[in-house]
Enzyme design. Structure first.
Site, PDB file in Angstrom:
ATOM      1  N   LYS A  34       0.840  -1.204   0.000  1.00 39.34           N
ATOM      2  CA  LYS A  34       0.000   0.000   0.000  1.00 39.34           C
ATOM      3  C   LYS A  34       0.871   1.249   0.000  1.00 39.34           C
ATOM      4  O   LYS A  34       0.445   2.296  -0.486  1.00 39.34           O
ATOM      5  CB  LYS A  34      -0.928  -0.010   1.211  1.00 39.34           C
ATOM      6  N   ARG A 129      -7.064  -0.465  16.939  1.00 38.39           N
ATOM      7  CA  ARG A 129      -7.539  -0.102  15.613  1.00 38.39           C
ATOM      8  C   ARG A 129      -8.589  -1.163  15.294  1.00 38.39           C
ATOM      9  O   ARG A 129      -9.493  -1.363  16.101  1.00 38.39           O
ATOM     10  CB  ARG A 129      -6.380  -0.028  14.598  1.00 38.39           C
TER      11      ARG A 129
END
Ligand SMILES: *Cc1c(COP(=O)(O)O)cnc(C)c1O
Length: 349
Positions: A34, A129
Site C-alpha cells: 500500500k 484499531r
C-alpha cells in the site's frame, strides 16, 4: 517535476532476505505494498522472489494490478465498506474483517459471483484499531461458519499501528492460544494465522516458540528496510530503495530569522526560528502538497527548515547551484504521499 526513483533490485533483495529469514521459523510473508499504492512493477518484482500474496489497502489498487497483468493472490488490508463489497469479492481473494454485517454482505455477493471469498478475522489485542474483542470471538465465528459465500480462512492481529502497542511474547502467545482454541472447538483449520506486521521483527528474532503463527503481513520492512518499533535498520537490508530527487529553484544567502512583524503563516501557525545569522537558504520545488516534511532527509549536509504547500526550504552547509538536484531519503508516510501524487514522476531503475 520532482521524481521518485525506485530501485527494483534493492526491493527484490529486501524481499528475498526477509522471506528466507521468516521461513526459518515457518512463517510466510504477505507483501503489503500500500506504501506504493499497489505499483504493478513493485508487485511483479516481489512475486519474482517467490512471494505469492500481495496486499494493499484499496480495492482500486488491486484492480489496477490485475489490469496490468499482475498474477498473484490479493489481500485487502483495510476493512471493506458496505458499498464496496461487490468489488472486494470481484478483485480480492482475501480480505481482513471485523464486522459480521460486512462479512454477511461479502458472502451474499460472493454467492452471486459464484465465488467463495476468504475472510481473515481480525482480533483486538490492545492496539485499538480494527479487531473484534476476545469476548466476541465465538459468537462471530458461529455466525461466519454457516455462510456459504465465505470461508473463515484465518485470523489476524495488528499491533503497533495505531496505539503503538508492542507485539510482545505475551501478546503473541495469547494470539496463538486463541488460534488453537478456535481450531479445536470448531474443528476447523485456520490456514492463515497472521501475527502482525513489520513491528513483529523483534518478537520474531527473540521468540523460541512462534506457536501457531504462520504468517506476517510485511510492508515497511520490505520497502524501506526497517522494523517499525524503533525504526532500526534490519541487518542486510537496503533502506534506500527509494530516492526523492528535487531541483533547486532558489539558492541565496539570507538571514535565518524572518524580519518584520510576525503573524500567521500559510498554515495558520505562528512560526518561531532561532537566529543563527546568515545561512545558505535553498528552495526546492516540492511542498506540503506532496511530502511529509518531517519525513524527508537530504543526503547532503543540509537540514529541512520547513515548507509551504509548494516550496520547501533547506538550510545547506554548502552553496548549491540553481538547477542542481538534491537527493532525499524518505519515510513510509512520505513514500505513500509521493506514490499517490500525480505531480511526482516515478522512475524505475
Ligand atoms: C499496513 C498494514 C500492514 C503492514 O504494515 P507494515 O508496518 O508496513 O509492515 C499489515 N497489516 C495491516 C492490517 C495493515 O494495515
Amino acid at each position: 517535476m520532482p521524481r521518485l526513483e525506485i530501485d527494483i533490485n534493492k526491493i527484490k533483495h529486501n524481499t528475498k532476505t526477509l522471506k528466507e529469514l521468516f521461513a526459518e521459523k515457518g512463517i510466510s510473508v504477505t507483501a503489503v505494498i500500500k506504501g506504493v499504492t499497489g505499483s504493478p512493477e513493485v508487485a511483479n518484482a516481489i512475486l519474482e522472489c517467490g512471494i505469492t500474496t500481495i496486499a494493499v489497502s484499496l480495492v482500486q489498487n488491486i484492480k489496477k494490478m490485475k489490469e496490468f497483468g499482475v498474477k498473484a493472490e490479493f489481500l485487502l488490508t483495510r476493512l471493506p465498506t458496505h458499498t464496496e463489497v461487490a468489488e472486494v469479492v470481484e478483485y480480492a481473494d482475501i480480505s481482513l474483517n471485523s464486522e459480521i454485517s460486512t462479512i454477511k454482505l461479502l458472502s451474499e455477493h460472493s454467492l452471486k459471483q459464484g465465488k467463495r471469498h476468504k475472510v481473515v478475522l481480525m482480533l483486538e489485542l490492545g492496539d485499538l484499531r480494527e479487531g473484534i474483542l476476545p469476548e466476541d470471538i465465538d459468537s462471530v465465528i458461529e455466525q461466519i461458519i454457516p455462510l456459504k459465500g465465505v470461508v473463515l480462512y484465518g485470523i489476524g492481529v495488528n499491533l503497533a499501528c495505531f496505539g503503538g502497542v508492542k507485539p510482545t511474547e505475551k501478546k503473541m502467545t495469547e494470539f496463538s492460544q486463541i488460534a488453537d482454541r478456535i481450531q479445536e472447538k470448531y474443528n476447523i483449520k485456520l490456514h492463515m494465522i497472521s501475527g502482525g506486521n513489520s513491528a513483529n521483527y523483534e518478537w520474531f528474532l527473540s521468540t523460541k516458540n512462534i506457536g501457531k503463527i504462520n504468517n506476517l503481513r510485511i510492508g515497511e520492512a520490505i520497502l524501506l528496510g526497517r522494523e517499525t518499533l524503533h525504526r532500526n535498520r534490519i541487518p542486510k537490508l537496503y533502506t534506500d530503495a527509494f530516492t526523492l530527487i528535487c531541483e533547486v529553484i532558489e539558492s541565496k544567502i539570507k538571514p535565518s530569522l524572518p524580519y518584520g512583524e510576525i503573524c500567521q503563516n500559510a498554515f495558520g501557525d505562528t512560526p518561531e526560528f532561532a537566529d543563527i545569522g546568515n545561512i545558505n537558504r535553498i528552495i526546492i520545488g516540492i511542498g506540503e502538497q506532496d511530502v511529509d516534511t518531517k519525513g524527508i532527509k537530504p543526503r547532503i549536509n543540509a537540514k529541512v527548515i520547513g515548507a509551504s504547500s509548494d516550496h520547501l526550504i533547506l538550510h545547506s552547509k554548502n552553496h548549491l547551484e540553481v538547477g542542481s538536484e538534491i537527493e532525499f531519503d524518505i519515510n513510509y508516510s512520505t513514500l505513500l504521499w509521493l506514490s499517490t501524487s500525480p505531480y511526482v514522476k516515478k522512475v524505475f531503475i
